[in-house]
Design an enzyme around this catalytic site. Sequence first.
Site, PDB file in Angstrom:
ATOM      1  N   CYS A  43       0.821  -1.218   0.000  1.00 46.05           N
ATOM      2  CA  CYS A  43       0.000   0.000   0.000  1.00 46.05           C
ATOM      3  C   CYS A  43       0.850   1.260   0.000  1.00 46.05           C
ATOM      4  CB  CYS A  43      -0.891   0.045   1.240  1.00 46.05           C
ATOM      5  SG  CYS A  43      -1.953  -1.369   1.487  1.00 46.05           S
ATOM      6  N   CYS A  47      -2.718   5.010   2.778  1.00 43.43           N
ATOM      7  CA  CYS A  47      -3.842   4.096   2.543  1.00 43.43           C
ATOM      8  C   CYS A  47      -4.860   4.177   3.682  1.00 43.43           C
ATOM      9  CB  CYS A  47      -3.340   2.662   2.419  1.00 43.43           C
ATOM     10  SG  CYS A  47      -4.672   1.479   2.039  1.00 43.43           S
ATOM     11  N   CYS A  74      -2.704  -2.921  -3.470  1.00 47.99           N
ATOM     12  CA  CYS A  74      -3.957  -2.667  -2.764  1.00 47.99           C
ATOM     13  C   CYS A  74      -4.985  -2.076  -3.725  1.00 47.99           C
ATOM     14  CB  CYS A  74      -3.694  -1.699  -1.609  1.00 47.99           C
ATOM     15  SG  CYS A  74      -5.174  -1.139  -0.750  1.00 47.99           S
ATOM     16  N   CYS A  77      -5.958   1.974  -2.348  1.00 45.56           N
ATOM     17  CA  CYS A  77      -5.099   3.156  -2.525  1.00 45.56           C
ATOM     18  C   CYS A  77      -4.318   3.140  -3.836  1.00 45.56           C
ATOM     19  CB  CYS A  77      -4.129   3.290  -1.353  1.00 45.56           C
ATOM     20  SG  CYS A  77      -2.885   1.969  -1.242  1.00 45.56           S
TER      21      CYS A  77
END
Length: 370
Positions: A43, A47, A74, A77
């Site tokens: 991430c 995030c 992810c 994000c």
Amino acid sequence: MLADNVPMSNAVDDEQRWQAVVNRDRTQDGTFVFAVRSTGIYCRPSCPARRPDQANVSFFPGPAEAETAGFRACQRCYPHLENRPEPQAETIEQICRYIEENLDAPLQLSDLSKQFHLSPYHLQRTFKRIKGLTPRQYAESRRLAHFKQELHTDTTITSALYDAGYRSSSSMYERAPAQLGMSPTVYRKGGKGMHIGYTITQTTLGYILIAATARGIAAVRFGETEASLQSEIRQEFPEARLEQDNKGLQPWVSLFQEQLEGQDVSSSIPLDIQATAFQWKVWKALRTIPAGSTCSYREIAQRIGQPSAARAVARACATNPVAVFIPCHRVVRENGQLAGYRWGLERKQQLLSIEREHAAEPLASGSIRQ
């Protein structure tokens, strides 16, 4: 299988990165990614997902390294996308259009909340996160931009004021000195009644013009000849009382030279220039870049809370009226290559080289720079 190796293994730096994750620090987006071994996902520092257990976290310089180690991006994000989708961006743009179409109305946050079916708190927070301004500040910046545009037409000051959505002349005139750098009437008339002193001196980077009012620096620009610089300042302020004042402006010249020699005095220099709210934010961020260092346009956009505004940042740099004291020469492309510079790429390279040389001098002599 997920790799256990952590390419970014400095313990002190890792603790700082973890704090950035804890704080969901958007300014650190793009400087590293964090991966969670228990989920196999990596991430951005900002995030919004639930924070993982620190013991399960590894840090990587970027998406490529994380994916090589077996982690996947992810889906909240989008750390692998430079310009990730902003799920609420379209709604915020609709709010912006609504504000622009209703500048003559006394808009309240509660009115926007009802119009767009969002809670006042959520609307305010989301708007500022995406635009870098509150709805009220955005409305004010659009009124000011419209007002300044109208001043360049044949309309009267009063008509321009009400056309821009101001409800009284007093409110506009109270804001004008801080936002326009001069009164509306003077601004419209090319600086009529203003006293602007200027000096032109030759440096290793060519001729430099420094112009100032009693309130601060109004312009700093490079040129090839004295005549061309004199012509430029007269075109910019055709109705002002311009006076070449080499002795009176010598302190500004000395500060300019100190800036070139690595003494970062730019943040203390008073300015008397005109700008939009966005330009002010960008120029203020530029003045925080240390001498001898550089930032990318995207990094500046992240610093001002508008990570998708890299192109707008570049435009703000291109319109900077104060060379060196607003150090737009310290902004480069993300790959480190030099981008455009209002006064020439060669001069930009020279400025950076001079600053880096002076920045390295204290280390070479064994002293510590405070």
